[in-house]
Design an enzyme around this catalytic site. Sequence first.
Site, PDB file in Angstrom:
ATOM      1  N   ASP A   1      -5.159   2.617  -1.657  1.00  0.00           N
ATOM      2  CA  ASP A   1      -6.128   2.963  -0.616  1.00  0.00           C
ATOM      3  C   ASP A   1      -6.797   4.290  -0.909  1.00  0.00           C
ATOM      4  OD1 ASP A   1      -5.954   0.801   1.316  1.00  0.00           O
ATOM      5  OD2 ASP A   1      -3.880   1.447   1.603  1.00  0.00           O
TER       6      ASP A   1
ATOM      7  N   ASP B   1      -5.324  -6.708   5.728  1.00  0.00           N
ATOM      8  CA  ASP B   1      -4.893  -5.317   5.518  1.00  0.00           C
ATOM      9  C   ASP B   1      -4.827  -4.591   6.860  1.00  0.00           C
ATOM     10  OD1 ASP B   1      -4.428  -2.776   4.594  1.00  0.00           O
ATOM     11  OD2 ASP B   1      -6.246  -2.639   3.367  1.00  0.00           O
TER      12      ASP B   1
ATOM     13  N   HIS C   1      -8.701  -0.302  -3.234  1.00  0.00           N
ATOM     14  CA  HIS C   1      -9.462  -0.576  -2.011  1.00  0.00           C
ATOM     15  C   HIS C   1     -10.249   0.698  -1.714  1.00  0.00           C
ATOM     16  CE1 HIS C   1      -9.178  -1.255   2.653  1.00  0.00           C
ATOM     17  NE2 HIS C   1     -10.410  -1.391   2.202  1.00  0.00           N
TER      18      HIS C   1
ATOM     19  N   MET D   1     -12.379   2.896   0.252  1.00  0.00           N
ATOM     20  CA  MET D   1     -12.923   3.206   1.578  1.00  0.00           C
ATOM     21  C   MET D   1     -13.759   4.471   1.425  1.00  0.00           C
ATOM     22  SD  MET D   1      -9.559   2.245   3.774  1.00  0.00           S
ATOM     23  CE  MET D   1      -8.508   2.385   2.355  1.00  0.00           C
TER      24      MET D   1
ATOM     25  N   MET E   1     -10.093  -6.446   7.174  1.00  0.00           N
ATOM     26  CA  MET E   1      -9.315  -5.386   7.815  1.00  0.00           C
ATOM     27  C   MET E   1      -8.791  -5.917   9.140  1.00  0.00           C
ATOM     28  SD  MET E   1      -9.177  -2.779   5.788  1.00  0.00           S
ATOM     29  CE  MET E   1      -8.110  -1.937   6.962  1.00  0.00           C
TER      30      MET E   1
ATOM     31  N   SER F   1       3.217   0.504   5.933  1.00  0.00           N
ATOM     32  CA  SER F   1       4.380   1.096   6.606  1.00  0.00           C
ATOM     33  C   SER F   1       5.551   0.122   6.792  1.00  0.00           C
ATOM     34  CB  SER F   1       3.956   1.675   7.948  1.00  0.00           C
ATOM     35  OG  SER F   1       3.295   0.705   8.722  1.00  0.00           O
TER      36      SER F   1
ATOM     37  N   GLY G   1      -1.391  -3.458   9.760  1.00  0.00           N
ATOM     38  CA  GLY G   1      -0.496  -3.969  10.791  1.00  0.00           C
ATOM     39  C   GLY G   1       0.284  -5.208  10.393  1.00  0.00           C
TER      40      GLY G   1
ATOM     41  N   HIS H   1      -1.606  -2.194  -4.000  1.00  0.00           N
ATOM     42  CA  HIS H   1      -2.859  -1.950  -3.274  1.00  0.00           C
ATOM     43  C   HIS H   1      -3.042  -0.446  -3.116  1.00  0.00           C
ATOM     44  CE1 HIS H   1      -5.863  -3.004  -0.127  1.00  0.00           C
ATOM     45  NE2 HIS H   1      -5.449  -1.893   0.452  1.00  0.00           N
TER      46      HIS H   1
ATOM     47  N   MET I   1      -9.628   6.971   0.025  1.00  0.00           N
ATOM     48  CA  MET I   1     -10.396   7.379   1.215  1.00  0.00           C
ATOM     49  C   MET I   1     -11.136   8.686   0.950  1.00  0.00           C
ATOM     50  SD  MET I   1      -7.542   6.740   4.125  1.00  0.00           S
ATOM     51  CE  MET I   1      -6.657   5.193   4.243  1.00  0.00           C
TER      52      MET I   1
ATOM     53  N   SER J   1       0.873  -1.177   0.000  1.00  0.00           N
ATOM     54  CA  SER J   1       0.000   0.000   0.000  1.00  0.00           C
ATOM     55  C   SER J   1       0.908   1.223   0.000  1.00  0.00           C
ATOM     56  CB  SER J   1      -0.862   0.003   1.263  1.00  0.00           C
ATOM     57  OG  SER J   1      -1.310   1.326   1.520  1.00  0.00           O
TER      58      SER J   1
ATOM     59  N   GLY K   1      -8.377   3.620   7.744  1.00  0.00           N
ATOM     60  CA  GLY K   1      -8.226   5.072   7.763  1.00  0.00           C
ATOM     61  C   GLY K   1      -6.787   5.547   7.789  1.00  0.00           C
TER      62      GLY K   1
END
Length: 224
Positions: free
Chosen positions: A33, A177, A67, A69, A138, A200, A179, A31, A35, A6, A143
């Site tokens: 994201d 998705d 993805h 959101m 998730m 991250s 952590g 991926h 939002m 991501s 977010g």
Amino acid sequence: MELAPSILTADFTRLGVEVEAALESGIRWLHLDVMDGRFVPNLSFGPLVIQALRPLTERYGALLDAHLMIVEPERYVQTFAEAGCHSITIHAEATLHTHRTLQRIRELGLKAGLALNPGTPLTALEELLPDIDMALLMTVNPGYGGQKFIPTSLSKIARLRQLCADHGHATLPIQVDGGINPATIAAVRDAGATVAVVGSAIYNAQRSVAESVAALRLALATPQ
Ligand code: DX5
Ligand code: ZN
């Protein structure tokens, strides 16, 4: 296990370089994201960024997986298809018309995915198993990048894997998705996930993208 970076925590002043570093490390699934500041508190990017990445990812034969959101994703699936996405994942919580929207994504010639927030039970997905090409669980609240993996997700992944098998969809890809890092990736794989979205732990200030990808592959190869 497929690694799907991501780009949310990438350096956006040099996004092409950041994405190419992942592609050079053998990544073939990106991926994205999206939002809207309503379904999730944060805002990110939209179809223009995806469209800009398409020529680069195409050179490597990599997939662009959006993805969404966003609330009422049905308003935008065509726009994201036209931007060059290969697949679109919508949230079960974001629309009253999951079935219709998943059908529409497939009609547009794309793979359709359904995502569930941590608090949403698997029953939200059960009726739709014939209508999806992948499921996304998730493993943080959506977010933001860089949050901590929710440990109870492991049993949810395992229960989804069983549910898929019970309904004749044993090979359905299951994405996780949030952590995911070298400390959590083997456990989600062992629970039954097949695609790891990683933000991250790939795009960060500590290591290069190549080093981060290598660390994740090492964690997957190391016996637990
Ligand atoms: C969260 C996004 C994720 C996130 C992953 O809302 O859907 O894709 O950016 O980031 P990490 O891997 O840092 O948890
Ligand atoms: Zn995501």
